[in-house]
Design a protein around this motif. Sequence first.
Motif, PDB file in Angstrom:
ATOM      1  N   PHE A 170       0.815  -1.037  -0.168  1.00  0.00           N
ATOM      2  CA  PHE A 170      -0.141   0.250  -0.073  1.00  0.00           C
ATOM      3  C   PHE A 170       0.792   1.345  -0.048  1.00  0.00           C
ATOM      4  CE2 PHE A 170      -1.802   3.203   2.425  1.00  0.00           C
ATOM      5  CZ  PHE A 170      -3.111   3.678   1.838  1.00  0.00           C
ATOM      6  N   ASP A 171       0.517   2.326  -0.741  1.00  0.00           N
ATOM      7  CA  ASP A 171       1.318   3.539  -0.731  1.00  0.00           C
ATOM      8  C   ASP A 171       0.331   4.754  -0.465  1.00  0.00           C
ATOM      9  OD1 ASP A 171       3.419   5.069  -1.174  1.00  0.00           O
ATOM     10  OD2 ASP A 171       3.767   4.527  -3.182  1.00  0.00           O
ATOM     11  N   LEU A 172       0.960   5.873  -0.018  1.00  0.00           N
ATOM     12  CA  LEU A 172       0.056   6.908   0.162  1.00  0.00           C
ATOM     13  C   LEU A 172       0.674   8.348   0.030  1.00  0.00           C
ATOM     14  CD1 LEU A 172      -2.642   8.099   1.229  1.00  0.00           C
ATOM     15  CD2 LEU A 172      -1.259   8.004   3.639  1.00  0.00           C
ATOM     16  N   GLY A 173       0.131   9.256  -0.978  1.00  0.00           N
ATOM     17  CA  GLY A 173       0.744  10.442  -1.129  1.00  0.00           C
ATOM     18  C   GLY A 173      -0.079  11.549  -0.897  1.00  0.00           C
ATOM     19  N   ALA A 174       0.229  12.771  -0.951  1.00  0.00           N
ATOM     20  CA  ALA A 174      -0.759  14.028  -0.503  1.00  0.00           C
ATOM     21  C   ALA A 174       0.051  15.139  -1.282  1.00  0.00           C
ATOM     22  CB  ALA A 174      -1.086  14.282   0.922  1.00  0.00           C
ATOM     23  N   GLY A 175      -0.931  16.118  -1.567  1.00  0.00           N
ATOM     24  CA  GLY A 175      -0.288  17.374  -2.331  1.00  0.00           C
ATOM     25  C   GLY A 175      -1.220  18.632  -2.097  1.00  0.00           C
ATOM     26  N   LEU A 176      -0.607  19.581  -2.496  1.00  0.00           N
ATOM     27  CA  LEU A 176      -1.202  21.043  -2.333  1.00  0.00           C
ATOM     28  C   LEU A 176      -0.802  21.884  -3.605  1.00  0.00           C
ATOM     29  CD1 LEU A 176      -2.841  23.283  -0.348  1.00  0.00           C
ATOM     30  CD2 LEU A 176      -0.624  23.957   0.240  1.00  0.00           C
ATOM     31  N   GLY A 177      -2.157  22.282  -4.216  1.00  0.00           N
ATOM     32  CA  GLY A 177      -1.937  22.998  -5.283  1.00  0.00           C
ATOM     33  C   GLY A 177      -2.551  24.423  -5.553  1.00  0.00           C
ATOM     34  N   TYR A 178      -2.066  25.364  -6.092  1.00  0.00           N
ATOM     35  CA  TYR A 178      -2.545  26.779  -6.496  1.00  0.00           C
ATOM     36  C   TYR A 178      -2.778  26.949  -7.858  1.00  0.00           C
ATOM     37  CZ  TYR A 178      -2.895  31.737  -6.693  1.00  0.00           C
ATOM     38  OH  TYR A 178      -3.345  33.037  -7.216  1.00  0.00           O
ATOM     39  N   LEU A 179      -3.935  27.555  -8.499  1.00  0.00           N
ATOM     40  CA  LEU A 179      -3.869  27.789  -9.797  1.00  0.00           C
ATOM     41  C   LEU A 179      -4.741  29.364  -9.821  1.00  0.00           C
ATOM     42  CD1 LEU A 179      -4.149  27.145 -12.597  1.00  0.00           C
ATOM     43  CD2 LEU A 179      -6.728  26.449 -12.245  1.00  0.00           C
ATOM     44  N   TRP A 180      -3.970  30.165 -10.550  1.00  0.00           N
ATOM     45  CA  TRP A 180      -4.460  31.522 -10.860  1.00  0.00           C
ATOM     46  C   TRP A 180      -4.667  31.520 -12.490  1.00  0.00           C
ATOM     47  CZ3 TRP A 180      -1.704  35.579 -13.789  1.00  0.00           C
ATOM     48  CH2 TRP A 180      -2.525  36.818 -13.865  1.00  0.00           C
ATOM     49  N   LYS A 181      -5.914  31.498 -12.863  1.00  0.00           N
ATOM     50  CA  LYS A 181      -5.998  31.579 -14.191  1.00  0.00           C
ATOM     51  C   LYS A 181      -7.014  32.902 -14.680  1.00  0.00           C
ATOM     52  CE  LYS A 181      -7.489  28.639 -18.137  1.00  0.00           C
ATOM     53  NZ  LYS A 181      -7.788  27.301 -18.393  1.00  0.00           N
ATOM     54  N   LYS A 182      -6.304  33.768 -15.283  1.00  0.00           N
ATOM     55  CA  LYS A 182      -6.861  35.223 -15.813  1.00  0.00           C
ATOM     56  C   LYS A 182      -7.873  34.636 -16.909  1.00  0.00           C
ATOM     57  CE  LYS A 182      -6.151  39.801 -17.039  1.00  0.00           C
ATOM     58  NZ  LYS A 182      -5.367  40.761 -17.125  1.00  0.00           N
ATOM     59  N   ASN A 183      -7.231  34.040 -17.947  1.00  0.00           N
ATOM     60  CA  ASN A 183      -8.044  33.404 -19.109  1.00  0.00           C
ATOM     61  C   ASN A 183      -7.063  32.402 -19.605  1.00  0.00           C
ATOM     62  OD1 ASN A 183      -5.883  34.766 -20.792  1.00  0.00           O
ATOM     63  ND2 ASN A 183      -6.656  36.635 -20.192  1.00  0.00           N
ATOM     64  N   ALA A 222       3.756  28.264 -15.882  1.00  0.00           N
ATOM     65  CA  ALA A 222       3.097  29.570 -16.094  1.00  0.00           C
ATOM     66  C   ALA A 222       2.745  29.698 -17.641  1.00  0.00           C
ATOM     67  CB  ALA A 222       3.953  30.711 -15.608  1.00  0.00           C
ATOM     68  N   GLU A 223       1.911  30.599 -18.036  1.00  0.00           N
ATOM     69  CA  GLU A 223       1.835  30.993 -19.289  1.00  0.00           C
ATOM     70  C   GLU A 223       1.119  32.355 -19.628  1.00  0.00           C
ATOM     71  OE1 GLU A 223      -0.820  29.613 -23.308  1.00  0.00           O
ATOM     72  OE2 GLU A 223      -0.785  28.400 -21.368  1.00  0.00           O
ATOM     73  N   PHE A 224       2.008  33.259 -20.354  1.00  0.00           N
ATOM     74  CA  PHE A 224       1.307  34.721 -20.553  1.00  0.00           C
ATOM     75  C   PHE A 224       1.734  35.228 -21.834  1.00  0.00           C
ATOM     76  CE2 PHE A 224       5.571  34.484 -18.490  1.00  0.00           C
ATOM     77  CZ  PHE A 224       6.308  35.365 -19.233  1.00  0.00           C
ATOM     78  N   PRO A 225       0.870  35.952 -22.686  1.00  0.00           N
ATOM     79  CA  PRO A 225       1.181  36.419 -23.778  1.00  0.00           C
ATOM     80  C   PRO A 225       2.393  37.549 -24.087  1.00  0.00           C
ATOM     81  CG  PRO A 225      -0.732  37.411 -22.906  1.00  0.00           C
ATOM     82  CD  PRO A 225      -0.420  36.431 -22.037  1.00  0.00           C
ATOM     83  N   MET A 233       5.982  30.297 -21.958  1.00  0.00           N
ATOM     84  CA  MET A 233       5.563  29.386 -20.932  1.00  0.00           C
ATOM     85  C   MET A 233       6.747  28.770 -20.090  1.00  0.00           C
ATOM     86  SD  MET A 233       3.023  27.091 -23.360  1.00  0.00           S
ATOM     87  CE  MET A 233       2.307  26.077 -22.137  1.00  0.00           C
ATOM     88  N   PRO A 234       7.261  29.465 -19.309  1.00  0.00           N
ATOM     89  CA  PRO A 234       8.248  28.953 -18.468  1.00  0.00           C
ATOM     90  C   PRO A 234       7.822  27.952 -17.477  1.00  0.00           C
ATOM     91  CG  PRO A 234       7.570  30.896 -17.444  1.00  0.00           C
ATOM     92  CD  PRO A 234       6.769  30.773 -18.798  1.00  0.00           C
ATOM     93  N   THR A 235       8.545  26.716 -17.102  1.00  0.00           N
ATOM     94  CA  THR A 235       8.472  25.720 -16.544  1.00  0.00           C
ATOM     95  C   THR A 235       9.493  25.334 -15.698  1.00  0.00           C
ATOM     96  OG1 THR A 235       7.045  24.696 -18.266  1.00  0.00           O
ATOM     97  CG2 THR A 235       7.395  23.286 -16.743  1.00  0.00           C
ATOM     98  N   VAL A 236       9.456  24.938 -14.380  1.00  0.00           N
ATOM     99  CA  VAL A 236      10.121  24.356 -13.391  1.00  0.00           C
ATOM    100  C   VAL A 236       9.604  23.153 -12.581  1.00  0.00           C
ATOM    101  CG1 VAL A 236       9.600  26.018 -11.472  1.00  0.00           C
ATOM    102  CG2 VAL A 236      11.948  25.107 -11.550  1.00  0.00           C
ATOM    103  N   MET A 237      10.536  22.281 -12.326  1.00  0.00           N
ATOM    104  CA  MET A 237      10.332  21.128 -11.372  1.00  0.00           C
ATOM    105  C   MET A 237      11.550  20.848 -10.468  1.00  0.00           C
ATOM    106  SD  MET A 237      10.313  17.588 -10.944  1.00  0.00           S
ATOM    107  CE  MET A 237      10.389  16.904 -12.493  1.00  0.00           C
ATOM    108  N   TYR A 238      11.308  20.580  -9.195  1.00  0.00           N
ATOM    109  CA  TYR A 238      12.513  19.970  -8.109  1.00  0.00           C
ATOM    110  C   TYR A 238      11.775  18.849  -7.540  1.00  0.00           C
ATOM    111  CZ  TYR A 238      15.598  19.492  -4.310  1.00  0.00           C
ATOM    112  OH  TYR A 238      16.522  18.998  -3.491  1.00  0.00           O
ATOM    113  N   GLN A 239      12.404  17.755  -7.547  1.00  0.00           N
ATOM    114  CA  GLN A 239      12.073  16.478  -6.546  1.00  0.00           C
ATOM    115  C   GLN A 239      13.195  16.064  -5.957  1.00  0.00           C
ATOM    116  OE1 GLN A 239       9.678  13.787  -8.872  1.00  0.00           O
ATOM    117  NE2 GLN A 239      11.347  13.596 -10.334  1.00  0.00           N
ATOM    118  N   ARG A 240      12.876  15.599  -4.670  1.00  0.00           N
ATOM    119  CA  ARG A 240      14.163  14.839  -3.901  1.00  0.00           C
ATOM    120  C   ARG A 240      13.568  13.668  -3.305  1.00  0.00           C
ATOM    121  NH1 ARG A 240      18.888  16.787  -1.639  1.00  0.00           N
ATOM    122  NH2 ARG A 240      19.646  15.429  -0.200  1.00  0.00           N
ATOM    123  N   GLN A 241      14.306  12.465  -3.431  1.00  0.00           N
ATOM    124  CA  GLN A 241      13.808  11.190  -2.701  1.00  0.00           C
ATOM    125  C   GLN A 241      15.122  10.622  -2.283  1.00  0.00           C
ATOM    126  OE1 GLN A 241      11.976   8.554  -5.537  1.00  0.00           O
ATOM    127  NE2 GLN A 241      11.053   7.308  -3.917  1.00  0.00           N
TER     128      GLN A 241
END
Length: 338
Positions: A170-183, A222-225, A233-241
């Motif tokens: 059995f495995d368990l994960g959790a997360g928190l997210g935030y979205l701002w979308k103007k259009n 992110a995305e912006f005109p 569209m800049p993108t970043v991801m960091y993960q540690r295990q």
Amino acid sequence: MKKNKIIPFLFVLSVGFVRAQDIHYSQFNASPQNLNPAQAGLFDGDWRFVGNFRSQWSVIPVPYRTFSIAADTRLSTKLKNDVPAVGLILNTDKSGDSKFTTTQILISGAYIKKLNKDSTHFVSLGIQPGITTKSFNVAALTFDNQYDGDAYNSSLASGENFPKTRMTYFDLGAGLGYLWKKNHRTLVNIGVSTLHINRPKQSFFNNDDIRLDMKTCLSGIAEFPIAAQLDLMPTVMYQRQGKFQETVVGLFGKYHLKPVNGMTTAVSLGGFYRMKDAFILVANMDYKNFNVGLSYDVNTSKLIEATNRRGGFEISVIYIFKKIKPFIAKKRVCPIYM
């Protein structure tokens, strides 16, 4: 000849002794539930279906292949500012001469809260329980004892004894997210997740001290005109295990074409850089309800000599189903000829 057969086996079996790492995709933004369970339901539409496929290190005798399918949706409730969401994802990964296989069935549950009246700010809290099975095929391997001095002899005993060749946990994960979308062309999506909270046992030799390390992941998209038809569209991801960590940065240009039936049509070109490991070239297209991405890893790590800079090919497909709400006039106006 013996050594060439034993090394792949030791590499695959090392999962029983060292802290294992997770399935991952270069196009991490195209596998939202693998990235963060709080991403379930955080999209514009009614249903989202996702498929991912990755083939890595095709120049070696037995390449690594990973496949995922997923679906998620928001649930209808009478809540004004809050909405629950659910998702399901199936992952399978096969690698090495031993056909070392990882299969996961994960369920995502999220609670999305609208933070303002104009529906531009959202926060999401997600949880992801699931079942994982790992196994390898001893019959596909060869061992020292099976060489009679001149050649390999399959009738000879291997001399090896494995308490088990399959484990399920059995495995368990959790997360928190935030979205701002103007259009549809201006948005910011950030999140943090922690997977393997329960640190499940990972040994094929019944060693309770060998456990899967928790993984923490931070991501931002992110995305912006910047012009009439061009977005950045800049993108970043960091993960540690455990002692392993990964940092990926990306930048894309998205060019909007003429809409088809009122729906977005666009092409995106760009790439990621996985620090000290690979450059990732990516092409992406939005057409009606579909988003299709193709990527290729160009290896830059110490594996260059073995891979000849060839990394992994990857394809992602996302389909979003959105119901068209019928127009209902608020007031009826009598025709002028009556």
